[in-house]
Design a protein around this motif. Structure first.
Motif, PDB file in Angstrom:
ATOM      1  N   PHE A   1      10.199 -10.130 -68.478  1.00  0.00           N
ATOM      2  CA  PHE A   1      11.301 -10.315 -67.494  1.00  0.00           C
ATOM      3  C   PHE A   1      10.978 -11.529 -66.507  1.00  0.00           C
ATOM      4  O   PHE A   1      11.858 -11.889 -65.919  1.00  0.00           O
ATOM      5  CB  PHE A   1      10.551  -9.058 -66.493  1.00  0.00           C
ATOM      6  CG  PHE A   1      11.444  -7.752 -66.856  1.00  0.00           C
ATOM      7  CD1 PHE A   1      12.529  -7.186 -66.134  1.00  0.00           C
ATOM      8  CD2 PHE A   1      10.513  -6.768 -67.729  1.00  0.00           C
ATOM      9  CE1 PHE A   1      13.026  -6.274 -66.967  1.00  0.00           C
ATOM     10  CE2 PHE A   1      10.985  -5.654 -68.206  1.00  0.00           C
ATOM     11  CZ  PHE A   1      12.243  -5.410 -67.660  1.00  0.00           C
ATOM     12  N   LEU A   2       9.951 -12.410 -66.823  1.00  0.00           N
ATOM     13  CA  LEU A   2       9.861 -13.599 -66.426  1.00  0.00           C
ATOM     14  C   LEU A   2      10.727 -14.714 -67.013  1.00  0.00           C
ATOM     15  O   LEU A   2      11.035 -15.534 -66.540  1.00  0.00           O
ATOM     16  CB  LEU A   2       8.216 -14.066 -66.434  1.00  0.00           C
ATOM     17  CG  LEU A   2       7.601 -13.634 -64.850  1.00  0.00           C
ATOM     18  CD1 LEU A   2       6.225 -13.916 -65.413  1.00  0.00           C
ATOM     19  CD2 LEU A   2       8.211 -14.431 -63.901  1.00  0.00           C
TER      20      LEU A   2
ATOM     21  N   PRO B   1      13.896 -14.999 -67.950  1.00  0.00           N
ATOM     22  CA  PRO B   1      15.008 -15.648 -67.522  1.00  0.00           C
ATOM     23  C   PRO B   1      14.859 -16.694 -66.584  1.00  0.00           C
ATOM     24  O   PRO B   1      15.609 -17.782 -66.484  1.00  0.00           O
ATOM     25  CB  PRO B   1      15.744 -14.239 -67.004  1.00  0.00           C
ATOM     26  CG  PRO B   1      15.218 -13.341 -67.809  1.00  0.00           C
ATOM     27  CD  PRO B   1      13.873 -13.521 -67.861  1.00  0.00           C
ATOM     28  N   VAL B   2      13.901 -16.291 -65.388  1.00  0.00           N
ATOM     29  CA  VAL B   2      13.831 -17.275 -64.395  1.00  0.00           C
ATOM     30  C   VAL B   2      13.194 -18.654 -64.898  1.00  0.00           C
ATOM     31  O   VAL B   2      13.332 -19.711 -64.378  1.00  0.00           O
ATOM     32  CB  VAL B   2      12.995 -16.712 -63.262  1.00  0.00           C
ATOM     33  CG1 VAL B   2      11.519 -16.748 -63.504  1.00  0.00           C
ATOM     34  CG2 VAL B   2      13.181 -17.527 -62.007  1.00  0.00           C
TER      35      VAL B   2
ATOM     36  N   PHE C   1      15.737 -20.570 -66.465  1.00  0.00           N
ATOM     37  CA  PHE C   1      16.600 -21.211 -65.439  1.00  0.00           C
ATOM     38  C   PHE C   1      15.969 -22.420 -64.948  1.00  0.00           C
ATOM     39  O   PHE C   1      16.608 -23.263 -64.472  1.00  0.00           O
ATOM     40  CB  PHE C   1      16.863 -20.245 -64.481  1.00  0.00           C
ATOM     41  CG  PHE C   1      17.778 -20.609 -63.374  1.00  0.00           C
ATOM     42  CD1 PHE C   1      19.328 -20.926 -63.655  1.00  0.00           C
ATOM     43  CD2 PHE C   1      17.216 -20.813 -62.090  1.00  0.00           C
ATOM     44  CE1 PHE C   1      20.199 -21.403 -62.695  1.00  0.00           C
ATOM     45  CE2 PHE C   1      18.228 -21.325 -61.163  1.00  0.00           C
ATOM     46  CZ  PHE C   1      19.476 -21.529 -61.216  1.00  0.00           C
ATOM     47  N   GLY C   2      14.847 -22.223 -64.594  1.00  0.00           N
ATOM     48  CA  GLY C   2      14.068 -23.531 -63.858  1.00  0.00           C
ATOM     49  C   GLY C   2      14.105 -24.627 -64.613  1.00  0.00           C
ATOM     50  O   GLY C   2      14.561 -25.687 -64.189  1.00  0.00           O
TER      51      GLY C   2
ATOM     52  N   LEU D   1      17.642 -25.886 -64.369  1.00  0.00           N
ATOM     53  CA  LEU D   1      17.658 -26.490 -63.126  1.00  0.00           C
ATOM     54  C   LEU D   1      17.487 -28.015 -63.123  1.00  0.00           C
ATOM     55  O   LEU D   1      17.934 -28.813 -62.721  1.00  0.00           O
ATOM     56  CB  LEU D   1      17.191 -25.911 -61.812  1.00  0.00           C
ATOM     57  CG  LEU D   1      17.778 -25.566 -60.654  1.00  0.00           C
ATOM     58  CD1 LEU D   1      19.085 -25.182 -60.801  1.00  0.00           C
ATOM     59  CD2 LEU D   1      16.939 -25.013 -59.657  1.00  0.00           C
TER      60      LEU D   1
ATOM     61  N   ALA E   1      20.355 -22.733 -57.229  1.00  0.00           N
ATOM     62  CA  ALA E   1      19.101 -22.677 -57.267  1.00  0.00           C
ATOM     63  C   ALA E   1      18.652 -21.487 -56.271  1.00  0.00           C
ATOM     64  O   ALA E   1      17.889 -20.405 -56.572  1.00  0.00           O
ATOM     65  CB  ALA E   1      18.076 -23.744 -56.758  1.00  0.00           C
TER      66      ALA E   1
ATOM     67  N   THR F   1      21.111 -18.118 -58.137  1.00  0.00           N
ATOM     68  CA  THR F   1      20.283 -17.717 -59.308  1.00  0.00           C
ATOM     69  C   THR F   1      18.796 -17.612 -59.329  1.00  0.00           C
ATOM     70  O   THR F   1      18.322 -16.651 -59.986  1.00  0.00           O
ATOM     71  CB  THR F   1      21.039 -18.448 -60.470  1.00  0.00           C
ATOM     72  OG1 THR F   1      22.270 -18.696 -60.455  1.00  0.00           O
ATOM     73  CG2 THR F   1      20.741 -18.023 -61.978  1.00  0.00           C
ATOM     74  N   GLY F   2      18.418 -18.545 -58.998  1.00  0.00           N
ATOM     75  CA  GLY F   2      16.854 -18.721 -59.086  1.00  0.00           C
ATOM     76  C   GLY F   2      16.322 -17.734 -58.444  1.00  0.00           C
ATOM     77  O   GLY F   2      15.305 -17.078 -58.785  1.00  0.00           O
TER      78      GLY F   2
ATOM     79  N   LEU G   1      16.922 -14.290 -60.049  1.00  0.00           N
ATOM     80  CA  LEU G   1      16.006 -14.114 -61.359  1.00  0.00           C
ATOM     81  C   LEU G   1      14.630 -13.839 -60.969  1.00  0.00           C
ATOM     82  O   LEU G   1      13.937 -13.124 -61.641  1.00  0.00           O
ATOM     83  CB  LEU G   1      16.435 -15.240 -62.263  1.00  0.00           C
ATOM     84  CG  LEU G   1      17.592 -15.224 -62.748  1.00  0.00           C
ATOM     85  CD1 LEU G   1      17.651 -16.546 -63.899  1.00  0.00           C
ATOM     86  CD2 LEU G   1      18.017 -14.014 -63.662  1.00  0.00           C
ATOM     87  N   ALA G   2      14.298 -14.501 -59.923  1.00  0.00           N
ATOM     88  CA  ALA G   2      12.743 -14.270 -59.547  1.00  0.00           C
ATOM     89  C   ALA G   2      12.385 -12.860 -59.085  1.00  0.00           C
ATOM     90  O   ALA G   2      11.562 -12.179 -59.392  1.00  0.00           O
ATOM     91  CB  ALA G   2      12.090 -15.377 -58.482  1.00  0.00           C
TER      92      ALA G   2
END
Lengths: 178, 657
Positions: free
Chosen positions: A6-7, A9-10, A13-14, A17, B319, B322-323, B326-327
């Motif tokens: 579950f972690l 995706p983030v 994304f990080g 970014l 950020a 979405t960020g 997602l977190a």
């Protein structure tokens, strides 16, 4: 383990970014060419127009500043900039063309249909000359000075705006150079 | 005057969005009904004020108020009224305002019509919506203000890019934005569910109509854009894998996945956390689609004014939305209740497979679009990614997905048997086989791939219709009643899947069998081409409201009889640019496309194409969109949100679709 899933995706994304943030610093339109201030390497591209001589390095030291436009009939932005070149040709601005990654026949048809603004035009069906010149995509336009050195490289369509604001002043300066 | 009113309305809307963020989120946390009601009021008022601002901008365009900088940049007194209005969303600032307008209207909609939702859920949805409103309104006001004045005001404005002066383009951006922003509602529901820590049936029933309401206009918008490129850009292409096109395709692909997984969630309570993830990602891709092209990170024909400050702001928004979501997902989603179990061969299994393929397709497009950025970052090389990449990666994934589409609606929920499923699709399979043989017979063995495409299209068409036929056949004793009681969701499904089949047929036909010819023509000359005989009747100069054109008129004789049409090259003096208006004869079996080029003493260059079956690309696209709308009008979706109903919809008397 499940938590890690579950972690993901983030985490992904990080990374994205960070890449995007670093990517902001660059301007995809003004790519400095490695040839700025230098002459282009030797190349010879066969003719696009049947019975013509094509384009080679030697054509670029004609003693006058010239534009070298890399184009292709399959390229959308090339259609946008084409009328500008037609107008420049009518105004007497010397332009050479390199037809990139397509058969000479396709390029010739395109020129017949849309008009042919080029003094010399070479065909580069496999993109070999493009690699020599460091071409990343079409359209690209090089500004070449009296000594045959590349002074500027414009990536993307030469719109009337680009011409008036950037390329025309540059060409005028180059013309005044000794 | 109107610019100032608009400016103030925007500032008020920004303040209201702050209220809309804080009041309902805190109210839901505390269980305070008054604060939650404040959130609803703020959302509705925000809708009103953004509408006022938008009306002010349109007023400026209609009255040609060139003291407004934006109007002076994109409008001209000779520009027709419809295009002056359309110009209000033809610029970066104006399109942002349209974006915020749609966002605010949706927010007001959730506030006004969400009465059947659980109050805390509605409040949290509105709160998340408020955050979005806050982000975009401040982006608009601080970096892209549409109401800046010019002093002194110019006497005449600069014309809107003539390529954009077209009926298709008047509707294209609003439809796309309806789609992009529509996905924001699903996003808000997803984040609200994570905040609440629970996903229930009412939530699931609410999210699907919103996804449909976004998906249908997005589909129509993309189709329209493709049609515009076809007839306006003057060389008969219909899809170019341009970054901006990809940016609209990615949320569409993922939104399609979301549409299907939300169905499973609604009917079976399964795939809850996956659906939430899809909702977050779909909206994030919409953000990427709307904004990344404005940040200067990618070049494109469509790219708006590039400004690094805006780019940083946009990344900040990405950020933050979405960020953070997602977190939140990583934190809260593992605790969500797992749904009902299902066998691999089942409707749920089919949808899972569909989701896998659609996600992979999205990833393909994403990589193709952004790999130039990554590669340059890694080793400094500049690369461009073009159609060859997509032909090699997209098609091999899309074809199996489309073959599977027919199976989906034929599967039973929970568990099914492969053998019986194959039995159910035998008639469409036979018909597709017949189509294959016919296509080979007509096109020859050289075009085996094309024949396969036609067969795939037929498979999709007949396979979708078979869903209805099967349903009606099962209820043949009461045929009229069983036709009348067919749920609109089923009809929508059939139309949309059949639309996909038409799209496949169109793409195949025009890719495999198109032909073209270029030559110099003079008036009076006749030419034979692709079963038609084309005569140029006249070549003359005509004047339009804001352009001059060389116009060639043709008469054509084909097997359906004679007709006339004309092709133009327009020159727009105030914009100093040229456009091509091709002559196009649209037909179900194929289009005849004629455009004119440069003139010389030998005549004028005439380029003609025959595009067999191409019109089915757009018929199919619009059919998919209409299918979505039909499905949206289903009674179950309209009243389905009634949480007071003691049980979910009663089991249906007929074997499901």
């Amino acid at each position: 383990m499940k938590r890690l899933l579950f972690l993901a995706p983030v985490a992904v994304f990080g990374v994205l970014l960070v890449v995007f943030f670093l990517g902001l610093g660059r301007d995809p339109r003004s790519l400095p060419s490695v040839f700025i201030g230098k002459t282009l390497p030797e190349f010879a591209a066969p003719a696009v127009r049947p019975g013509d001589v094509g384009l080679s390095r030697a054509d670029l030291n004609g003693g006058d500043p010239v534009l070298l436009n890399v184009f292709a009939s399959w390229c959308g932005p090339c259609r946008v900039e084409h009328p500008v070149f037609m107008r420049l040709r009518a105004e007497g601005v010397p332009i050479h063309g390199l037809d990139w990654k397509e058969d000479a026949e396709a390029g010739y048809r395109w020129l017949q249909e849309n008009g042919d603004p080029y003094i010399r035009v070479g065909s580069d069906p496999a993109g070999r000359v493009g690699i020599e010149l460091g071409v990343a995509g079409v359209p690209e336009t090089f500004v070449i000075d009296k000594q045959g050195r590349v002074r500027y490289r414009h990536v993307g369509a030469v719109t009337p705006d680009v011409w008036e604001r950037k390329l025309r002043p540059m060409m005028e300066d180059l013309r005044r150079e000794p | 005057m109107s610019a100032e009113v608009g400016q103030f309305a925007l500032i008020l809307a920004l303040l209201l969005s702050a209220v809309q963020t804080v009041a309902p989120l805190y109210g839901a946390h505390r269980g305070d009904g008054v604060l939650m009601a404040v959130g609803r009021q703020a959302a509705i008022l925000q809708g009103v004020f953004v509408s006022v601002a938008f009306a002010c901008l349109i007023h400026g365009y209609v009255t040609c108020d060139f003291s407004m900088a934006l109007v002076a940049q994109h409008s001209h007194t000779t520009q027709p009224l419809a295009y002056r209005i359309a110009a209000s969303w033809g610029s970066h600032e104006g399109s942002m305002l349209l974006w915020v307008l749609i966002l605010a209207i949706y927010g007001a909609g959730v506030a006004g019509f969400g009465g059947t939702l659980r109050e805390t859920l509605q409040a949290r949805v509105l709160g998340v919506q408020g955050v979005l409103g806050l982000a975009f309104l401040s982006f608009l006001i601080f970096t892209s203000n549409p109401f800046l004045r010019l002093s002194p005001a110019p006497v005449e404005g600069t014309e809107l890019n003539p390529l954009l002066q077209d009926p298709g383009l008047v509707l294209h951006p609003p439809l796309l934005y309806l789609g992009y922003v529509g996905f924001s509602v699903a996003f808000c529901f997803a984040v609200a569910a994570l905040l609440e820590g629970r996903v229930d049936a009412a939530w699931a029933r609410w999210i699907r109509p919103w996804v449909l309401a976004a998906w249908a206009p997005l589909t129509a918008g993309i189709t329209l854009g493709s049609g515009w490129a076809y007839y306006e850009l003057g060389w008969g292409g219909w899809w170019f894998w341009d970054p901006v096109e990809n940016a609209s395709l990615m949320p569409w692909l993922l939104g399609t996945a979301l549409l299907h997984s939300a169905l499973v969630l609604e009917r079976r309570g399964a795939l809850a956390s996956w659906t939430i993830l899809l909702a977050i990602l779909t909206f994030s891709l919409s953000l990427v689609g709307t904004f990344l092209v404005r940040s200067g990170i990618l070049t494109s024909v469509h790219a708006f004014a590039v400004d690094p400050q805006r780019g940083v702001y946009i990344l900040g928004i990405l950020a933050a939305t979405t960020g953070v979501s997602l977190a939140l997902y990583a934190w809260r989603a593992p605790a969500l209740r797992a749904g009902a179990l299902f066998q691999p061969v089942s409707r749920e299994g089919g949808v899972t497979l569909n989701n896998l393929f659609l996600t992979a397709l999205t990833a393909t497009v994403f990589l193709g679009t952004f790999s130039p950025v990554f590669i340059e970052m890694l080793n400094g090389d500049k690369i461009s990614v073009g159609p060859p990449y997509y032909n090699r990666t997209f098609a091999p994934l899309a074809v199996p997905l489309m073959m599977l589409v027919v199976f989906g609606p034929m599967l039973n929920w929970k568990r099914d048997e492969a053998k019986r499923v194959l039995q159910r699709v035998r008639i469409p399979a036979i018909l597709a086989g017949v189509a294959l043989i016919l296509a080979v017979a007509l096109g020859g063995l050289d075009h085996l791939l094309a024949a396969g495409g036609i067969a795939l299209g037929a498979w999709l068409l007949f396979g979708s219709l078979a869903v209805l036929v099967r349903r009606w056949w099962a209820g043949r004793a009461y045929l009229v009643r069983s036709i009348l009681t067919t749920p609109r969701a089923v009809v929508g499904l059939v139309i949309a899947h059949a639309g996909l089949g038409m799209l496949v047929i169109g793409v195949t036909g025009t890719t495999a069998w198109d032909s073209e010819k270029v030559l110099n023509m003079r008036p009076g000359q006749t030419i034979e081409f692709a079963g038609r005989s084309l005569t140029m009747i006249a070549l003359e100069t005509v004047r339009g409201p804001n352009y001059e054109a060389r116009q060639a008129r043709f008469s054509v004789e084909d097997r359906f009889g004679p007709y006339r049409f004309r092709s133009e090259r327009r020159f727009y003096p105030s914009a100093q640019s040229q456009t091509t208006e091709a002559a196009i004869r649209v037909g179900f079996t194929g289009n005849f496309y004629v455009s004119i080029g440069e003139e010389s003493p030998g005549g004028i260059v005439v380029r003609m194409w025959s595009h067999p079956l191409i019109v089915w690309i757009w018929i199919g696209g619009f059919a998919m969109s209409i299918g979505g709308l039909v499905s949206l009008s289903d009674r179950r979706l309209r009243v389905g949100a009634a949480v007071r109903a003691p049980l979910p919809a009663a089991p249906q008397p007929l074997p499901a679709e």
